[in-house]
Design an enzyme around this catalytic site. Sequence first.
Site, mmCIF file in Angstrom:
data_model
loop_
_atom_site.group_PDB
_atom_site.id
_atom_site.type_symbol
_atom_site.label_atom_id
_atom_site.label_comp_id
_atom_site.label_asym_id
_atom_site.label_seq_id
_atom_site.Cartn_x
_atom_site.Cartn_y
_atom_site.Cartn_z
ATOM 1 N N TRP A 1 3.589 -12.217 4.433
ATOM 2 C CA TRP A 1 3.460 -10.926 3.750
ATOM 3 C C TRP A 1 4.781 -10.166 3.888
ATOM 4 O O TRP A 1 5.402 -10.172 4.953
ATOM 5 C CB TRP A 1 2.350 -10.096 4.416
ATOM 6 C CG TRP A 1 0.986 -10.260 3.801
ATOM 7 C CD1 TRP A 1 0.173 -11.347 3.894
ATOM 8 C CD2 TRP A 1 0.283 -9.282 3.014
ATOM 9 N NE1 TRP A 1 -0.993 -11.118 3.214
ATOM 10 C CE2 TRP A 1 -0.963 -9.856 2.663
ATOM 11 C CE3 TRP A 1 0.582 -7.989 2.577
ATOM 12 C CZ2 TRP A 1 -1.911 -9.175 1.900
ATOM 13 C CZ3 TRP A 1 -0.364 -7.318 1.826
ATOM 14 C CH2 TRP A 1 -1.588 -7.913 1.486
ATOM 15 N N SER B 1 -0.185 -11.269 9.132
ATOM 16 C CA SER B 1 -0.056 -10.928 10.552
ATOM 17 C C SER B 1 -1.339 -11.181 11.339
ATOM 18 O O SER B 1 -1.297 -11.465 12.541
ATOM 19 C CB SER B 1 0.332 -9.455 10.697
ATOM 20 O OG SER B 1 1.614 -9.251 10.177
ATOM 21 N N TYR B 2 -2.462 -11.059 10.669
ATOM 22 C CA TYR B 2 -3.735 -11.254 11.366
ATOM 23 C C TYR B 2 -3.833 -12.667 11.946
ATOM 24 O O TYR B 2 -4.497 -12.890 12.963
ATOM 25 C CB TYR B 2 -4.901 -11.004 10.397
ATOM 26 C CG TYR B 2 -6.239 -10.902 11.077
ATOM 27 C CD1 TYR B 2 -6.614 -9.729 11.740
ATOM 28 C CD2 TYR B 2 -7.134 -11.968 11.059
ATOM 29 C CE1 TYR B 2 -7.840 -9.631 12.377
ATOM 30 C CE2 TYR B 2 -8.364 -11.879 11.689
ATOM 31 C CZ TYR B 2 -8.707 -10.711 12.344
ATOM 32 O OH TYR B 2 -9.919 -10.616 12.972
ATOM 33 N N GLU B 3 -3.154 -13.613 11.328
ATOM 34 C CA GLU B 3 -3.198 -15.016 11.780
ATOM 35 C C GLU B 3 -2.223 -15.286 12.947
ATOM 36 O O GLU B 3 -2.226 -16.378 13.518
ATOM 37 C CB GLU B 3 -2.857 -15.961 10.609
ATOM 38 C CG GLU B 3 -3.985 -16.152 9.600
ATOM 39 C CD GLU B 3 -4.266 -14.925 8.746
ATOM 40 O OE1 GLU B 3 -3.318 -14.315 8.233
ATOM 41 O OE2 GLU B 3 -5.453 -14.546 8.629
ATOM 42 N N ILE C 1 2.372 -2.915 6.525
ATOM 43 C CA ILE C 1 2.730 -1.661 5.852
ATOM 44 C C ILE C 1 1.453 -0.975 5.411
ATOM 45 O O ILE C 1 0.575 -1.607 4.787
ATOM 46 C CB ILE C 1 3.666 -1.926 4.653
ATOM 47 C CG1 ILE C 1 4.950 -2.620 5.139
ATOM 48 C CG2 ILE C 1 4.014 -0.606 3.939
ATOM 49 C CD1 ILE C 1 5.926 -3.014 4.049
ATOM 50 N N SER D 1 -3.810 1.743 1.153
ATOM 51 C CA SER D 1 -4.676 2.900 0.884
ATOM 52 C C SER D 1 -6.026 2.810 1.589
ATOM 53 O O SER D 1 -6.861 3.690 1.426
ATOM 54 C CB SER D 1 -4.865 3.061 -0.629
ATOM 55 O OG SER D 1 -5.223 1.825 -1.194
ATOM 56 N N HIS E 1 -7.417 -1.064 6.339
ATOM 57 C CA HIS E 1 -6.993 -2.432 6.633
ATOM 58 C C HIS E 1 -5.839 -2.463 7.657
ATOM 59 O O HIS E 1 -5.889 -3.185 8.656
ATOM 60 C CB HIS E 1 -6.543 -3.047 5.302
ATOM 61 C CG HIS E 1 -6.329 -4.516 5.305
ATOM 62 N ND1 HIS E 1 -7.353 -5.427 5.264
ATOM 63 C CD2 HIS E 1 -5.185 -5.242 5.322
ATOM 64 C CE1 HIS E 1 -6.856 -6.646 5.263
ATOM 65 N NE2 HIS E 1 -5.549 -6.561 5.290
ATOM 66 N N PHE F 1 6.588 -9.126 21.013
ATOM 67 C CA PHE F 1 5.901 -8.322 19.986
ATOM 68 C C PHE F 1 6.850 -8.080 18.808
ATOM 69 O O PHE F 1 7.540 -7.075 18.724
ATOM 70 C CB PHE F 1 5.409 -6.998 20.576
ATOM 71 C CG PHE F 1 4.518 -6.230 19.634
ATOM 72 C CD1 PHE F 1 3.414 -6.827 19.040
ATOM 73 C CD2 PHE F 1 4.775 -4.901 19.329
ATOM 74 C CE1 PHE F 1 2.587 -6.128 18.166
ATOM 75 C CE2 PHE F 1 3.958 -4.180 18.462
ATOM 76 C CZ PHE F 1 2.859 -4.801 17.884
ATOM 77 N N ARG G 1 14.160 -1.144 9.467
ATOM 78 C CA ARG G 1 14.048 -1.833 10.767
ATOM 79 C C ARG G 1 14.413 -3.311 10.703
ATOM 80 O O ARG G 1 14.450 -3.996 11.709
ATOM 81 C CB ARG G 1 12.629 -1.610 11.324
ATOM 82 C CG ARG G 1 12.484 -0.206 11.881
ATOM 83 C CD ARG G 1 11.072 0.317 11.906
ATOM 84 N NE ARG G 1 11.049 1.690 12.419
ATOM 85 C CZ ARG G 1 11.408 2.784 11.697
ATOM 86 N NH1 ARG G 1 11.804 2.656 10.447
ATOM 87 N NH2 ARG G 1 11.379 3.977 12.254
HETATM 88 N N1 LIG Z 1 -1.682 -6.028 4.554
HETATM 89 C C1 LIG Z 1 -0.941 -6.882 5.276
HETATM 90 C C2 LIG Z 1 -1.445 -8.116 5.708
HETATM 91 N N2 LIG Z 1 -2.690 -8.481 5.344
HETATM 92 C C3 LIG Z 1 -3.199 -9.829 5.429
HETATM 93 C C4 LIG Z 1 -3.814 -10.175 6.771
HETATM 94 O O1 LIG Z 1 -2.825 -10.207 7.765
HETATM 95 C C5 LIG Z 1 -4.514 -11.525 6.739
HETATM 96 O O2 LIG Z 1 -3.616 -12.523 6.345
HETATM 97 C C6 LIG Z 1 -5.723 -11.558 5.815
HETATM 98 O O3 LIG Z 1 -6.576 -10.493 6.078
HETATM 99 C C7 LIG Z 1 -6.517 -12.886 6.030
HETATM 100 O O4 LIG Z 1 -6.952 -13.033 7.369
HETATM 101 N N3 LIG Z 1 -0.685 -8.940 6.464
HETATM 102 C C8 LIG Z 1 0.586 -8.591 6.824
HETATM 103 O O5 LIG Z 1 1.270 -9.357 7.527
HETATM 104 N N4 LIG Z 1 1.105 -7.403 6.402
HETATM 105 C C9 LIG Z 1 0.373 -6.534 5.649
HETATM 106 O O6 LIG Z 1 0.921 -5.445 5.306
HETATM 107 C C1 LIG Z 2 -5.821 -7.174 1.855
HETATM 108 C C2 LIG Z 2 -6.855 -6.151 1.547
HETATM 109 O O1 LIG Z 2 -7.999 -6.294 1.872
HETATM 110 C C3 LIG Z 2 -6.443 -4.936 0.804
HETATM 111 O O2 LIG Z 2 -7.452 -4.506 -0.052
HETATM 112 C C4 LIG Z 2 -6.077 -3.803 1.740
HETATM 113 O O3 LIG Z 2 -5.712 -2.695 0.985
HETATM 114 P P1 LIG Z 2 -4.631 -1.666 1.488
HETATM 115 O O4 LIG Z 2 -3.418 -2.442 1.975
HETATM 116 O O5 LIG Z 2 -4.310 -0.790 0.291
HETATM 117 O O6 LIG Z 2 -5.235 -0.846 2.583
#
Ligand SMILES: Nc1c(NC[C@H](O)[C@H](O)[C@H](O)CO)[nH]c(=O)[nH]c1=O
Ligand SMILES: CC(=O)[C@@H](O)COP(=O)(O)O
Length: 166
Positions: free
Chosen positions: A27, A61-63, A87, A90, A93, A118, A132
Amino acid sequence: MAVKGLGQIDQEYDGSNLKVGILHARWNKEVIDALVEGAQKRLLELKVKPENIIIESVPGSYELPFASAAMIKKHKLDVVIPIGVLIKGSTMHFEYICDAVSKALMDLQFKIGVPVIFGVLTCMTEEQAQARAGLIPGKMHNHGEDWGACAVETALKWSPYVERKI
Ligand SMILES: Nc1c(NC[C@H](O)[C@H](O)[C@H](O)CO)[nH]c(=O)[nH]c1=O
Ligand SMILES: CC(=O)[C@@H](O)COP(=O)(O)O
């Protein structure tokens, strides 16, 4: 001179015996690419051998926490630098991921006895993230460089006192 940042390293480090993983999310690619490059550059400056810098990716990042543990085991790493760029959008999440990922990465290092740096930016705007990663001339430095230095210092200075569990 900027007040923020890692500043001078506390001693000379020789990372030539270290195996370091860089695990990056995909991402926000522009910023991720710059951070990965910064981390890599600093690792090389601290004498980590190019063949001992292993780079892999995850979707977001969640992974990062789960794959960090797996990557340490897969490559027998001395330290891992998970790199992600979150980032604010809206919805909530962002908050949930920032909280979960930072806690999981912190906890992981105690569970496995291997340092986990980190390398996750948690930004309110794209501009904050770009700054950054050193992408806005004259603004801020590339934080990936700091993470490379943290990895070498932590692995060399502190790992010898912690039992490895993976
Ligand atoms: N919104 C951002 C994400 N979202 C994706 C999650 O990290 C993840 O891949 C998904 O929910 C499936 O498990 N990831 C970022 O690294 N940065 C973001 O801004
Ligand atoms: C990846 C999502 O689930 C997405 O809908 C999150 O939305 P937001 O980044 O606008 O909070």
